[in-house]
Design an enzyme around this catalytic site. Sequence first.
Site, PDB file in Angstrom:
ATOM      1  N   ARG A 219      31.695  43.189  35.733  1.00 47.87           N
ATOM      2  CA  ARG A 219      31.222  44.467  35.175  1.00 47.87           C
ATOM      3  C   ARG A 219      29.968  44.919  35.924  1.00 47.87           C
ATOM      4  NH1 ARG A 219      35.348  43.367  33.452  1.00 47.87           N
ATOM      5  NH2 ARG A 219      36.146  43.413  31.311  1.00 47.87           N
ATOM      6  N   GLU A 342      45.996  38.232  37.692  1.00 48.27           N
ATOM      7  CA  GLU A 342      45.779  37.282  36.599  1.00 48.27           C
ATOM      8  C   GLU A 342      46.857  36.209  36.721  1.00 48.27           C
ATOM      9  OE1 GLU A 342      43.350  37.425  34.256  1.00 48.27           O
ATOM     10  OE2 GLU A 342      42.583  39.462  34.559  1.00 48.27           O
TER      11      GLU A 342
HETATM   12  O1  0X9 Z   1      38.305  41.826  32.172  1.00 47.68           O
HETATM   13  C1  0X9 Z   1      38.289  41.428  33.349  1.00 47.68           C
HETATM   14  O2  0X9 Z   1      37.276  41.370  34.031  1.00 47.68           O
HETATM   15  C2  0X9 Z   1      39.591  40.968  33.995  1.00 47.68           C
HETATM   16  N1  0X9 Z   1      40.353  40.193  33.061  1.00 47.68           N
HETATM   17  S1  0X9 Z   1      39.858  38.709  32.527  1.00 47.68           S
HETATM   18  O3  0X9 Z   1      40.676  38.353  31.389  1.00 47.68           O
HETATM   19  N2  0X9 Z   1      40.147  37.614  33.649  1.00 47.68           N
HETATM   20  O4  0X9 Z   1      38.462  38.744  32.244  1.00 47.68           O
HETATM   21  C3  0X9 Z   1      40.428  42.154  34.418  1.00 47.68           C
HETATM   22  C4  0X9 Z   1      39.704  43.349  34.986  1.00 47.68           C
HETATM   23  C5  0X9 Z   1      40.589  44.485  35.411  1.00 47.68           C
HETATM   24  N3  0X9 Z   1      41.488  44.857  34.391  1.00 47.68           N
HETATM   25  C6  0X9 Z   1      41.382  45.915  33.498  1.00 47.68           C
HETATM   26  N4  0X9 Z   1      40.818  47.061  33.778  1.00 47.68           N
HETATM   27  N5  0X9 Z   1      41.881  45.722  32.364  1.00 47.68           N
HETATM   28 ZN    ZN Z   2      38.573  36.889  34.713  1.00 49.24          ZN
END
Ligand code: 0X9
Ligand code: ZN
Length: 376
Positions: A219, A342
């Site tokens: 993030r 994933e």
């Molecule tokens: O949430 C995340 O950072 C990723 N999934 S995790 O379960 N490994 O944490 C996916 C990020 C990209 N996906 C979406 N925008 N949903």
């Molecule tokens: Zn992850």
Amino acid sequence: MELARVRVEFRPLLALLCATLLAPSHRNHRTLVRTADDLDRASDIWTENRTPGEPIDIVVNSDEIEPGDQVIVDDIDAAADAERERIAHSTAKEFYAEYRDNAAINGKLRELAALAPDRTQLAQIGTSVEGRPILALRVGRGPEKMLLNGTQHAREWIASMTTTCIADRLVRGGDSKFLADHTVWIVPVANPDGYAYSWEKKRYWRKNRRDGHGVDLNRNWGVAWGGAGSSGGKNSDVYRGPSAFSEPETRALRDLTLKEKFSTHVDFHSYGQLILYPWSYKSAPAADRDRFRGIGDRMNAAIYAQHESTYKLQSGADLYPAAGTATDWMYGEANALSYTIELRPKSGGGLGGFVLPPEQIVPTCDEAMAAVMALP
Ligand code: 0X9
Ligand code: ZN
């Protein structure tokens, strides 16, 4: 059963007494349940698949299980303890027969670099918050430049093993056509502090280790930083940090990318068996959506041909919006065709989610390797 009912009826008066009297497996513990899409209850969501109306896997205390909850893993900490015991007594000689920590993975990267100095380069691309090296192995010198990274998220151990395994196969595979065409940079552990913490202290830790609370590295990237699906709260599992690229771990991958100008990228995570493409942060289709889907279909066919596993292809935001992800920055700012994969398992069943049996490391690597070879 009798005791369980008494416990429910007389809470909290008898809770303490019952907790002492009951067998250990009846004590309050952390349980992974599949529940109707009830995000209000969930502080720790394990499923990547958060399509509205579809069930999600969340962690709750065992005394908070509600009617209708399906128990996926009764005691996630018992699963982690069993894994720790197994690893402590492991006699596995084969590297990919068991999970490996920072020291072992870095050792493997050094070994691979020494094995083929003519077509590899080992580089430290950065230093983590706590001072650990972030290592990258380059294989090949071809014109198509590719970046593969694992383990932005500490608890996703299969991503560390899979990326190391891909590096291994590329190095030992010799100067194949793929390596004549490609330069591949591989960073198995993008978050070495979190990975060490997951090994040593808290198996289900996700973030880096910034000031103890940590930042969710996925993030912290500079496209749509601060938007939906990220949090400004330090204790949130999706804490975005104080600013885009506030963390040395994301800066390390960013700076390597600006230098190398990658045309393709895969960010490996677990779990859910998904191939995700931009955008992560908004549902509007990416300009290259058809290209992403076309290549994604090829990846899927290549994956299926290995062990008949099915991975679902869709845009990140079609699951749920996540702003400030690596994939969106790689695509939106660095012009790379970028996917988030994933890995196994498909759902949290069996031993549960992030604790994947070690027998699945090699088959998961087979699938990821096939997906990578299907990239342009
Ligand atoms: O949430 C995340 O950072 C990723 N999934 S995790 O379960 N490994 O944490 C996916 C990020 C990209 N996906 C979406 N925008 N949903
Ligand atoms: Zn992850």
